[in-house]
Motif scaffolding. Structure first.
Motif, PDB file in Angstrom:
ATOM      1  N   TRP A 258       0.837  -1.190   0.000  1.00  0.00           N
ATOM      2  CA  TRP A 258       0.000   0.000   0.000  1.00  0.00           C
ATOM      3  C   TRP A 258       0.875   1.245   0.000  1.00  0.00           C
ATOM      4  N   LYS A 259       0.366   2.299  -0.561  1.00  0.00           N
ATOM      5  CA  LYS A 259       0.985   3.608  -0.421  1.00  0.00           C
ATOM      6  C   LYS A 259       0.339   4.311   0.780  1.00  0.00           C
ATOM      7  N   TYR A 260       0.961   5.373   1.243  1.00  0.00           N
ATOM      8  CA  TYR A 260       0.386   6.126   2.364  1.00  0.00           C
ATOM      9  C   TYR A 260       0.767   7.599   2.269  1.00  0.00           C
ATOM     10  N   ILE A 261      -0.126   8.432   2.755  1.00  0.00           N
ATOM     11  CA  ILE A 261       0.110   9.870   2.914  1.00  0.00           C
ATOM     12  C   ILE A 261      -0.396  10.202   4.312  1.00  0.00           C
ATOM     13  N   ILE A 262       0.516  10.472   5.228  1.00  0.00           N
ATOM     14  CA  ILE A 262       0.157  10.586   6.642  1.00  0.00           C
ATOM     15  C   ILE A 262       0.590  11.949   7.185  1.00  0.00           C
ATOM     16  N   THR A 263      -0.308  12.578   7.910  1.00  0.00           N
ATOM     17  CA  THR A 263      -0.033  13.888   8.498  1.00  0.00           C
ATOM     18  C   THR A 263       1.179  13.820   9.420  1.00  0.00           C
ATOM     19  N   LEU A 264       2.102  14.749   9.256  1.00  0.00           N
ATOM     20  CA  LEU A 264       3.276  14.840  10.125  1.00  0.00           C
ATOM     21  C   LEU A 264       3.201  16.149  10.912  1.00  0.00           C
ATOM     22  N   ARG A 265       2.968  16.012  12.196  1.00  0.00           N
ATOM     23  CA  ARG A 265       2.914  17.196  13.040  1.00  0.00           C
ATOM     24  C   ARG A 265       4.321  17.662  13.405  1.00  0.00           C
ATOM     25  N   ASP A 266       4.437  18.941  13.719  1.00  0.00           N
ATOM     26  CA  ASP A 266       5.716  19.454  14.213  1.00  0.00           C
ATOM     27  C   ASP A 266       6.084  18.697  15.488  1.00  0.00           C
ATOM     28  N   GLY A 267       7.282  18.128  15.519  1.00  0.00           N
ATOM     29  CA  GLY A 267       7.714  17.382  16.700  1.00  0.00           C
ATOM     30  C   GLY A 267       7.598  15.883  16.534  1.00  0.00           C
ATOM     31  N   ASN A 268       6.701  15.393  15.648  1.00  0.00           N
ATOM     32  CA  ASN A 268       6.645  13.960  15.349  1.00  0.00           C
ATOM     33  C   ASN A 268       7.872  13.546  14.536  1.00  0.00           C
ATOM     34  N   LEU A 269       8.369  12.340  14.749  1.00  0.00           N
ATOM     35  CA  LEU A 269       9.531  11.812  14.029  1.00  0.00           C
ATOM     36  C   LEU A 269      10.675  12.836  14.009  1.00  0.00           C
ATOM     37  N   PRO A 270      11.290  13.118  15.162  1.00  0.00           N
ATOM     38  CA  PRO A 270      12.327  14.168  15.255  1.00  0.00           C
ATOM     39  C   PRO A 270      13.472  13.994  14.259  1.00  0.00           C
ATOM     40  N   THR A 271      13.875  12.737  13.984  1.00  0.00           N
ATOM     41  CA  THR A 271      15.001  12.545  13.060  1.00  0.00           C
ATOM     42  C   THR A 271      14.626  12.939  11.636  1.00  0.00           C
ATOM     43  N   VAL A 272      13.336  12.757  11.281  1.00  0.00           N
ATOM     44  CA  VAL A 272      12.873  13.187   9.955  1.00  0.00           C
ATOM     45  C   VAL A 272      12.912  14.706   9.864  1.00  0.00           C
ATOM     46  N   TRP A 273      12.423  15.369  10.896  1.00  0.00           N
ATOM     47  CA  TRP A 273      12.440  16.835  10.893  1.00  0.00           C
ATOM     48  C   TRP A 273      13.878  17.375  10.850  1.00  0.00           C
ATOM     49  N   GLU A 274      14.793  16.670  11.503  1.00  0.00           N
ATOM     50  CA  GLU A 274      16.190  17.109  11.484  1.00  0.00           C
ATOM     51  C   GLU A 274      16.749  17.050  10.064  1.00  0.00           C
ATOM     52  N   GLU A 275      16.443  15.956   9.338  1.00  0.00           N
ATOM     53  CA  GLU A 275      16.898  15.862   7.949  1.00  0.00           C
ATOM     54  C   GLU A 275      16.240  16.908   7.064  1.00  0.00           C
ATOM     55  N   VAL A 276      14.956  17.175   7.329  1.00  0.00           N
ATOM     56  CA  VAL A 276      14.250  18.195   6.549  1.00  0.00           C
ATOM     57  C   VAL A 276      14.948  19.541   6.686  1.00  0.00           C
ATOM     58  N   ARG A 277      15.291  19.902   7.907  1.00  0.00           N
ATOM     59  CA  ARG A 277      15.953  21.202   8.131  1.00  0.00           C
ATOM     60  C   ARG A 277      17.310  21.274   7.434  1.00  0.00           C
ATOM     61  N   LEU A 278      18.016  20.131   7.374  1.00  0.00           N
ATOM     62  CA  LEU A 278      19.322  20.116   6.721  1.00  0.00           C
ATOM     63  C   LEU A 278      19.207  20.166   5.198  1.00  0.00           C
ATOM     64  N   ILE A 309      14.082  10.401   2.410  1.00  0.00           N
ATOM     65  CA  ILE A 309      14.545  10.601   3.782  1.00  0.00           C
ATOM     66  C   ILE A 309      14.524   9.249   4.474  1.00  0.00           C
ATOM     67  N   ASP A 310      15.640   8.847   5.058  1.00  0.00           N
ATOM     68  CA  ASP A 310      15.709   7.543   5.716  1.00  0.00           C
ATOM     69  C   ASP A 310      15.129   7.623   7.127  1.00  0.00           C
ATOM     70  N   TYR A 311      14.197   6.714   7.404  1.00  0.00           N
ATOM     71  CA  TYR A 311      13.662   6.588   8.757  1.00  0.00           C
ATOM     72  C   TYR A 311      13.567   5.103   9.086  1.00  0.00           C
ATOM     73  N   SER A 312      14.541   4.615   9.849  1.00  0.00           N
ATOM     74  CA  SER A 312      14.581   3.203  10.271  1.00  0.00           C
ATOM     75  C   SER A 312      14.415   2.252   9.086  1.00  0.00           C
ATOM     76  N   GLY A 313      15.075   2.578   7.982  1.00  0.00           N
ATOM     77  CA  GLY A 313      15.030   1.720   6.805  1.00  0.00           C
ATOM     78  C   GLY A 313      13.929   2.045   5.827  1.00  0.00           C
ATOM     79  N   HIS A 314      13.029   2.952   6.189  1.00  0.00           N
ATOM     80  CA  HIS A 314      11.942   3.363   5.287  1.00  0.00           C
ATOM     81  C   HIS A 314      12.369   4.638   4.551  1.00  0.00           C
ATOM     82  N   LYS A 315      12.151   4.673   3.258  1.00  0.00           N
ATOM     83  CA  LYS A 315      12.466   5.849   2.465  1.00  0.00           C
ATOM     84  C   LYS A 315      11.208   6.713   2.353  1.00  0.00           C
TER      85      LYS A 315
END
Length: 456
Positions: A258-278, A309-315
């Motif tokens: 399945w594909k997914y499109i999931i809301t990402l709130r500020d503060g959720n998945l901190p490592t993803v947000w860190e990569e986004v900022r970089l 963006i890598d998150y625990s093996g998920h792109k």
């Protein structure tokens, strides 16, 4: 043909010009709508296993009683029984449904207290599979391929005292405890307004033996298994709120392809947000802006995104949409952020973001519509039986699906002028059943004509 649901040429003379004519048109075309979209509807209900020994009514008639109570938006068993007492109402009912009788709703309730709710949910899924096979819904797919499925939970019933040993409980600071039943829904959601239940999982405790109460996320894990079983090859895109961006949800979706499109709130998945900022300063080309100007003002929509963006093996792909509406007096800005396993490009960014926002339709066109506009989702259709409550819930979802197809197929919205609403039409619909005259010959004529019903 003037009473048919649609025709290739517009006949302005045949357009109903008052509420009574529109109401009559709805009722005459109701059985045609059911048989067109769900040719196995009546025979599917007839095939349900019946373990009763004494039978005044066919099981089909009991199931139709539960479904049509919601189809006509009666709001309660008592209200339906009151209408049923009228000879004209029963006669019109039998004319619409080709001789199927309307039982007393206490008889329906007796059956629902003993019937496995899985029977009606299996029936619902079979009807939806038929709808998909007929390609009725294909125009609304994301990227021409994926059916958008929104996941969300809602309350169905609450009690001051424990209803059963599966109740969820909540104790407030004042010491008061409430008992309730919630449900997690998977609904097909579409831009044309269709919001169809394709899977249901009750959020409930496992009798009295549990360390932690059941919750929406745990219910999703069970619901995902049910969806894969019911629709094994359906290309699905899951859309969910800020509760769902976590590793296990990603794993389930990818395992099921399945594909997914999931809301990402500020503060959720901190490592993803860190990569986004970089990465945002580096990925400056991954953005588009659109401006729409009309008589009401200006709407500016901008999208920017980052892929892989890598998150625990998920792109993951990350996309942010900022929408600003301006008129001569006000300016309002909304921001939406999602993570997805879809590839995002300039030509797909807007559609992917728009599909993420379709999640709100499960709340608005879905739950709110069923709670506030005649279906009375939160009404206790059976006070003491959880099994019956679940059966009524499935009847409601089946009825809501039929009514949505009826409204879109007949293009009823074109008749909703001034202060005439769907709610008003259904009020008149029940009155017509009590005081009008259904033309059985007209229904037979409509059922014999091959017509093409196109959804708006």
């Amino acid at each position: 043909m003037s009473d048919s649901i649609s025709s290739k040429k517009k006949d302005t003379k045949s357009t109903p010009n008052n509420t009574k004519e529109i109401t009559k048109k709805i009722l005459h075309n109701l059985p045609k709508t059911i048989s067109h979209f769900f040719p196995d509807f009546i025979s599917g209900l007839r095939r349900m296993p019946d373990s009763r020994k004494r039978t005044e009514y066919e099981l089909l008639e009991l199931m139709m009683g539960g479904i049509t109570m919601h189809l006509f938006k009666e709001g309660s068993r008592n209200a339906y029984n009151n209408d049923r007492r009228d000879d004209k109402f029963r006669s019109n009912y039998e004319s619409i449904f080709n001789g199927i009788r309307l039982p007393h709703m206490d008889t329906v309730d007796d059956q629902f207290r003993n019937q496995d709710p899985k029977l009606l949910e299996d029936f619902k899924a079979a009807q939806i599979r038929g709808l998909i096979e007929k390609r009725v819904l294909h125009k609304e797919r994301l990227l021409g391929k994926y059916f958008v499925v929104a996941i969300d939970g809602t309350g169905v019933a609450s009690y001051k005292k424990r209803h059963c040993n599966k109740c969820l409980t909540k104790t407030y600071s004042n010491g008061k405890t409430v008992y309730f039943h919630n449900v997690l829904e998977a609904k097909l959601v579409m831009l044309n307004g269709l919001t169809i239940s394709i899977g249901t999982e009750w959020i409930e405790n496992d009798d009295d033996e549990y360390e932690k109460q059941d919750c929406e996320l745990k219910s999703f894990y069970r619901l995902s298994e049910k969806l894969k079983k019911y629709y094994p090859r359906l290309p699905i895109c899951i859309v969910g709120d800020g509760l769902y961006p976590n590793q296990k949800v990603f794993e389930i979706c990818e395992r099921n392809q399945w594909k997914y499109i999931i809301t990402l709130r500020d503060g959720n998945l901190p490592t993803v947000w860190e990569e986004v900022r970089l990465l945002l300063p580096i990925e400056e080309d991954n953005k588009i802006k659109q401006t729409l100007i009309n008589k009401n003002g200006e709407k500016e929509t901008s999208h920017r995104w980052i892929e892989k963006i890598d998150y625990s093996g998920h792109k993951l792909s990350w996309i942010e949409t900022v929408e600003t509406k301006r008129d001569s007096k006000t300016e309002k800005t909304n921001r939406f952020v999602y993570v997805s396993n879809l590839e995002i490009k300039e030509k797909t960014a807007a559609q992917i973001s728009c599909s993420g926002r379709l999640r709100t339709k499960i709340e608005n066109e879905g739950f709110n519509e069923q709670k506030n506009n005649g279906y009375e989702l939160e009404h206790k259709y059976s006070e003491v039986s959880l099994k019956a409550l679940k059966n009524y819930y499935q009847c409601l979802q089946i009825a809501a699906m039929i009514n949505q197809l009826l409204v879109l197929g007949q293009k009823l919205k074109m008749y909703l002028k001034e202060k005439i609403t769907i709610k008003h039409l259904w009020k008149n619909l029940k009155a017509f059943l009590l005081y009008g005259e259904i033309d059985r010959e007209k229904i037979i004529e409509l059922n014999s004509i091959r017509i093409q019903i196109r959804l708006e």
